[in-house]
Design an enzyme around this catalytic site. Structure first.
Site, short mmCIF file in Angstrom:
data_model
loop_
_atom_site.label_atom_id
_atom_site.label_comp_id
_atom_site.label_asym_id
_atom_site.label_seq_id
_atom_site.Cartn_x
_atom_site.Cartn_y
_atom_site.Cartn_z
N TYR A 8 0.83 -1.38 0.00
CA TYR A 8 0.03 -0.06 0.09
C TYR A 8 0.97 1.19 0.01
CZ TYR A 8 0.94 -0.54 4.96
OH TYR A 8 1.81 -0.89 6.20
N GLY A 9 2.10 1.16 -0.12
CA GLY A 9 2.88 2.41 0.01
C GLY A 9 3.99 2.41 -0.77
N THR A 10 5.18 2.52 -0.67
CA THR A 10 6.43 2.77 -1.14
C THR A 10 6.71 1.66 -2.39
OG1 THR A 10 8.06 2.08 0.17
CG2 THR A 10 7.40 4.17 0.48
N LEU A 11 6.19 0.51 -2.17
CA LEU A 11 6.33 -0.54 -2.90
C LEU A 11 5.51 -0.67 -4.10
CD1 LEU A 11 6.90 -3.49 -0.17
CD2 LEU A 11 8.66 -2.68 -1.67
N GLU A 73 10.86 -3.91 5.47
CA GLU A 73 9.99 -3.50 6.51
C GLU A 73 10.48 -3.75 7.68
OE1 GLU A 73 7.71 -1.58 5.14
OE2 GLU A 73 6.83 -2.41 3.27
#
Length: 117
Positions: A8-11, A73
């Protein structure tokens, strides 16, 4: 055996850590209502708390890619209390996927109501 992961983010595609998923198979998007998203500054964090939904991308990844994501993470399976994120399995429209859940307090962080980071 491959694993599913929901990010849901930087990936996500176009973000600065998406290169870690370049050898993964993109399965599609989904909205997970079991999560609430928070703005942590340079990256977001999700908690297992119901919301109107967090937009995720779901990928099929090898164990090697999963380990790289765990390192990014700071998921420490042998020391979960020290982990920055924990890895939990959540249902998606593409199957049950590992999702990284933020493992720190969020009182001083803004909730992302839109569910999109």
């Amino acid at each position: 055996m491959d694993h599913l992961v929901a990010v849901y983010g930087t990936l996500k595609r176009g973000h600065y850590n998406s290169h870690l998923l370049e050898d993964a198979v993109f399965l599609g998007e989904d909205t997970l209502t079991a999560l609430t998203l928070y703005d942590l500054g340079a990256f977001p964090g999700a908690l297992l708390h119901p919301s109107s939904g967090v937009q995720v991308e779901v990928y099929s990844v090898t164990r090697g890619i999963l380990w790289q994501l765990d390192a990014l993470e700071v998921f420490l399976p042998d020391a979960p209390e020290q982990s920055l994120y924990l890895r939990e399995q959540l249902p998606t429209r593409h199957g049950t996927a590992w999702t990284y859940i933020y493992n720190r307090p969020v009182e001083n962080h803004q909730r992302i109501v839109s569910g999109l980071w």
